[in-house]
Design an enzyme around this catalytic site. Structure first.
Site, PDB file in Angstrom:
ATOM      1  N   GLU A   1       0.909   0.797 -17.834  1.00 57.41           N
ATOM      2  CA  GLU A   1       2.143   1.521 -17.555  1.00 57.41           C
ATOM      3  C   GLU A   1       3.081   1.497 -18.766  1.00 57.41           C
ATOM      4  O   GLU A   1       3.737   2.496 -19.074  1.00 57.41           O
ATOM      5  CB  GLU A   1       2.829   0.894 -16.338  1.00 57.41           C
ATOM      6  CG  GLU A   1       3.733   1.845 -15.607  1.00 57.41           C
ATOM      7  CD  GLU A   1       4.020   1.373 -14.186  1.00 57.41           C
ATOM      8  OE1 GLU A   1       3.142   1.511 -13.323  1.00 57.41           O
ATOM      9  OE2 GLU A   1       5.117   0.850 -13.948  1.00 57.41           O
TER      10      GLU A   1
ATOM     11  N   GLU B   1       1.833   4.051 -21.140  1.00 62.54           N
ATOM     12  CA  GLU B   1       2.255   5.389 -20.699  1.00 62.54           C
ATOM     13  C   GLU B   1       3.718   5.639 -21.041  1.00 62.54           C
ATOM     14  O   GLU B   1       4.070   6.705 -21.561  1.00 62.54           O
ATOM     15  CB  GLU B   1       2.147   5.437 -19.170  1.00 62.54           C
ATOM     16  CG  GLU B   1       1.043   6.266 -18.602  1.00 62.54           C
ATOM     17  CD  GLU B   1       1.195   6.313 -17.083  1.00 62.54           C
ATOM     18  OE1 GLU B   1       1.032   5.260 -16.440  1.00 62.54           O
ATOM     19  OE2 GLU B   1       1.477   7.406 -16.546  1.00 62.54           O
TER      20      GLU B   1
ATOM     21  N   CYS C   1       3.495   1.498  -8.090  1.00 58.83           N
ATOM     22  CA  CYS C   1       2.692   0.462  -7.417  1.00 58.83           C
ATOM     23  C   CYS C   1       3.022   0.341  -5.940  1.00 58.83           C
ATOM     24  O   CYS C   1       2.274  -0.291  -5.203  1.00 58.83           O
ATOM     25  CB  CYS C   1       2.796  -0.883  -8.117  1.00 58.83           C
ATOM     26  SG  CYS C   1       4.366  -1.211  -8.792  1.00 58.83           S
TER      27      CYS C   1
ATOM     28  N   SER D   1       3.994   7.257 -12.542  1.00 61.85           N
ATOM     29  CA  SER D   1       3.015   6.713 -13.481  1.00 61.85           C
ATOM     30  C   SER D   1       1.615   6.925 -12.911  1.00 61.85           C
ATOM     31  O   SER D   1       1.385   6.692 -11.722  1.00 61.85           O
ATOM     32  CB  SER D   1       3.283   5.216 -13.660  1.00 61.85           C
ATOM     33  OG  SER D   1       2.143   4.589 -14.177  1.00 61.85           O
TER      34      SER D   1
ATOM     35  N   LYS E   1      -0.098  -0.858   2.139  1.00 64.96           N
ATOM     36  CA  LYS E   1      -1.252  -1.180   1.296  1.00 64.96           C
ATOM     37  C   LYS E   1      -2.573  -0.899   2.024  1.00 64.96           C
ATOM     38  O   LYS E   1      -3.584  -0.617   1.408  1.00 64.96           O
ATOM     39  CB  LYS E   1      -1.203  -2.638   0.840  1.00 64.96           C
ATOM     40  CG  LYS E   1      -0.157  -2.896  -0.243  1.00 64.96           C
ATOM     41  CD  LYS E   1      -0.621  -2.383  -1.598  1.00 64.96           C
ATOM     42  CE  LYS E   1       0.492  -2.428  -2.629  1.00 64.96           C
ATOM     43  NZ  LYS E   1       0.149  -1.699  -3.853  1.00 64.96           N
TER      44      LYS E   1
ATOM     45  N   GLU F   1      -2.990   2.684   1.405  1.00 66.79           N
ATOM     46  CA  GLU F   1      -3.355   2.915  -0.001  1.00 66.79           C
ATOM     47  C   GLU F   1      -4.848   2.629  -0.223  1.00 66.79           C
ATOM     48  O   GLU F   1      -5.557   3.422  -0.847  1.00 66.79           O
ATOM     49  CB  GLU F   1      -2.517   2.017  -0.926  1.00 66.79           C
ATOM     50  CG  GLU F   1      -2.798   2.268  -2.403  1.00 66.79           C
ATOM     51  CD  GLU F   1      -2.027   1.305  -3.317  1.00 66.79           C
ATOM     52  OE1 GLU F   1      -2.215   0.081  -3.205  1.00 66.79           O
ATOM     53  OE2 GLU F   1      -1.245   1.780  -4.147  1.00 66.79           O
TER      54      GLU F   1
ATOM     55  N   GLU G   1      -8.866   8.845  -3.227  1.00 66.43           N
ATOM     56  CA  GLU G   1      -8.846   8.763  -4.698  1.00 66.43           C
ATOM     57  C   GLU G   1      -9.366   7.431  -5.211  1.00 66.43           C
ATOM     58  O   GLU G   1      -9.729   7.320  -6.374  1.00 66.43           O
ATOM     59  CB  GLU G   1      -7.420   8.903  -5.257  1.00 66.43           C
ATOM     60  CG  GLU G   1      -6.673  10.144  -4.912  1.00 66.43           C
ATOM     61  CD  GLU G   1      -5.849   9.965  -3.653  1.00 66.43           C
ATOM     62  OE1 GLU G   1      -6.409   9.502  -2.642  1.00 66.43           O
ATOM     63  OE2 GLU G   1      -4.663  10.291  -3.688  1.00 66.43           O
TER      64      GLU G   1
ATOM     65  N   CYS H   1       8.727  -6.164  -2.413  1.00 73.28           N
ATOM     66  CA  CYS H   1       7.603  -6.591  -1.551  1.00 73.28           C
ATOM     67  C   CYS H   1       7.908  -7.860  -0.772  1.00 73.28           C
ATOM     68  O   CYS H   1       7.307  -8.087   0.275  1.00 73.28           O
ATOM     69  CB  CYS H   1       6.359  -6.831  -2.377  1.00 73.28           C
ATOM     70  SG  CYS H   1       5.702  -5.332  -3.078  1.00 73.28           S
TER      71      CYS H   1
END
Ligand code: HC1
Ligand code: SF4
Length: 579
Positions: free
Chosen positions: A282, A285, A308, A328, A367, A370, A375, A512
């Site tokens: 990151e 980037e 994230c 990102s 999560k 996710e 993907e 979190c």
């Protein structure tokens, strides 16, 4: 200040205080159910719908809800007269009359606030015959809704509507069928729900809870054909102790690693390792985008948004698709860990990745969603097979009779267990950006950062901004926690009233550590703050505090990945967004 008497005791409290809060402050407990307030984050649910908190006020000929009635000078309140006790009991019995009685298999069994009231009132019979609701249980990959259990306290509605500004849940129907529901009773996945789980965190009963994956894990652990490995998110280590009577914020890492080995995992690893890798990618980037922008290249997407938090990513995809290229492309640490485990570690250990089960322990319900996204699957194999929450892990350890407190200290397995302090702070609001800035600063300046503590990025203000200067380049960065705060920030950016180079958003208040899968805080936001402080302490005491100094990460790039954002790194560690 207002002076009043509660149960004969003189109480002094500021004007505007409710009777309930004045009493609680004075050490006089009034039972309550729907009321919940967290001042730090601006959350207040005081719809007075349950009426459990009724009290008697001298001179008034009816009982009044203490949660929504402000104190007055000279007021005389009685919280425990026989009339009050009788009414509370009747209210509770009526509530129970249309509430399912399957407590033994309820998702909140043992944690249910209604169950606790029923215990304390000693309810043994159902005097009133109610009609149970008509709705079926509804599963999504993250959250299960058992809405016949809804007691219309509206805590979830307030959380989703006012704090997260998602407005997915609202009161519908009448009489015995009245519940908080999605529009047209749609499954959460078919709505704009982000799966953040903040509604779960405040639901007092079993109407909302995490979709449980522990049974699946037990099956995998006893399957001799499978190798099962686990990764542990930063925020879990400072909260899991609460389920065993330890104070929030205490670092349980060492005991936790031993406990996980006793559960039978073939490898016990740290999501933090992958968080350090996330920063390598990151920060690369971010550096590339900033330098390109300075060179005057066109269409450079700034600010760069951290990606994230899967609930935040889904929020952008569904509500602000025009910003999706600002996210990102670096995968979250959970997914980076899975990709490295299945592609690198499995090969090293000569394990067919189809036989490798990668489990994550996360403070989060999103999560789970996710991990299930298409993907993150290669050759038909998911990077992370499934995720379990801190609460699920606590239950599992207890089932296996593993007392976390009695575990001898252990360590994560290497190399995917090594991490820096920069990774630990990922679990609190502002930490991902602070970690990225530590690395970015040194990469741009080619020097050593004297002070690693970017204090303006810390704390619990809903939006924090800061300017950081490096080699004459002025960077403007922002942190937001909670999706409502993120929405405000996005609107400012969209209208051109604000400009930033990088923005961190975490969907849950506090980051979190306040995730929807953490031990229930029951409206005490100090618990979340203490977990955040716990992570900060871990960072202070780590040998390395910058991701690019993690020796095992350096080694992984040298021997396997190549350059950050290079060909292999890009293929394994980056993703794209929908819409
Ligand atoms: Fe998080 Fe993250 S910090 S998203 O909050 O980037 O869940 O703890 O594991 O992936 O590392 C959660 C925590 C977590 C990821 C990391
Ligand atoms: Fe709203 Fe989050 Fe609950 Fe979805 S998970 S309904 S977005 S609070």
């Amino acid at each position: 200040m207002i002076r009043l008497k509660i149960d004969g005791k003189l109480v002094v409290a500021p004007e505007g205080t409710t009777i309930l809060n004045a009493a609680l402050k004075a050490g006089i407990y009034i039972p309550h159910l729907c009321y919940m307030e967290m001042k730090d984050i601006g959350y207040k649910n005081d719809c007075a719908s349950c009426r459990i908190c009724v009290v008697q006020v001298k001179g008034m000929n009816r009982l009044i809800p203490s949660c929504s009635t402000p104190i007055k000078e000279g007021m005389e309140v009685v919280t425990n007269s026989s009339e009050v006790m009788h009414k509370r009991r009747v209210v509770l019995e009526l509530m129970l009359s249309d509430h399912p009685k399957d407590c033994l298999i309820c998702g909140k069994n043992g944690n249910c606030e209604l169950q606790k009231l029923a215990i304390s009132f000693g309810i043994r019979e159902m005097r009133f015959a109610g009609k149970e609701g008509k709705h079926d249980k509804q599963h999504s990959v993250s959250i299960t809704r058992d809405i016949t259990k809804c007691i219309m306290c509206r805590r979830c509605e307030t959380m989703c509507g006012e704090i997260q500004t998602c407005g997915i849940l609202t009161g519908v129907d009448r009489g015995f069928d009245v519940i908080v529901n999605t529009a047209f009773n749609k499954n959460l996945l078919e709505t704009n729900c982000t799966m953040c789980g903040q509604c779960v965190a405040v639901c007092p009963v079993g109407a909302l809870y995490e979709t449980d994956n522990t049974f699946r894990l037990v099956e995998d652990l006893m399957n001799p054909k499978k190798k099962v490995i686990v990764q542990v998110a930063p925020a879990v280590r400072v909260a899991i102790g609460e389920l065993f009577g330890i104070a929030p914020g205490v670092d349980m890492t060492k005991k936790l690693t031993t406990a996980l080995k006793r559960l039978g995992f073939d490898g016990v690893f740290d999501t933090n390792f992958a968080a350090d890798v996330t920063i390598m990618e990151e920060a690369t980037e971010l550096k590339e985008r900033i330098l390109a922008n300075l060179k005057g290249e066109k269409d450079i997407k700034l600010p760069l948004f951290t990606s994230c938090c899967p609930a935040w990513v889904r929020f952008v995809e569904l509500n602000y698709p025009e910003f999706k290229d600002n996210l990102s492309s670096t995968k979250s640490p959970q997914q980076i860990f899975g990709a490295i485990a299945k592609e690198f570690w499995a090969k090293e250990k000569e394990i067919d990745k189809k036989d490798l089960v990668c489990v994550s322990i996360m403070p989060c319900t999103a999560k789970k969603y996710e991990a299930s996204r298409g993907e993150f699957t290669r050759d038909g194999v998911a990077d992370v097979d499934y995720s379990i929450t801190t609460r699920e892990l606590g239950r599992l350890l207890k089932q296996y009779n593993i007392n976390l407190l009695e575990m001898p200290d252990g360590e994560f397995d290497l190399p995917l267990g090594e991490s820096t302090g920069a990774a630990d702070i990922f679990g609190r609001t502002g930490g991902v950006l602070e970690a990225a800035v530590r690395t970015l600063y040194e990469w741009i300046s080619h020097g050593k950062l004297e002070n690693l503590d970017f204090v303006p990025l810390r704390g619990f203000e809903e939006v924090r901004t800061s300017e950081i200067e490096v080699e004459g380049i002025k960077l403007r960065v922002a942190v937001a926690h909670g999706l409502g705060a993120a929405r405000k920030l996005l609107e400012e950016i969209k209208a051109g009233r604000e400009y930033f180079d990088a923005v961190e958003v975490m969907a849950c208040k506090g980051g979190c550590v306040g995730g929807g899968g953490q031990p229930y805080h029951r409206g005490d936001f100090d618990i979340v703050k203490k977990r955040a402080e716990g992570l900060q302490e871990i960072d202070y005491h780590k040998e390395f505090r910058e991701s690019h100094e993690n020796p095992c990460v350096i080694d992984l790039y040298e021997t396997y990945l190549g350059k950050p954002n290079g060909e292999l790194a890009h293929r394994l560690l980056h993703t794209h967004y929908i819409n």
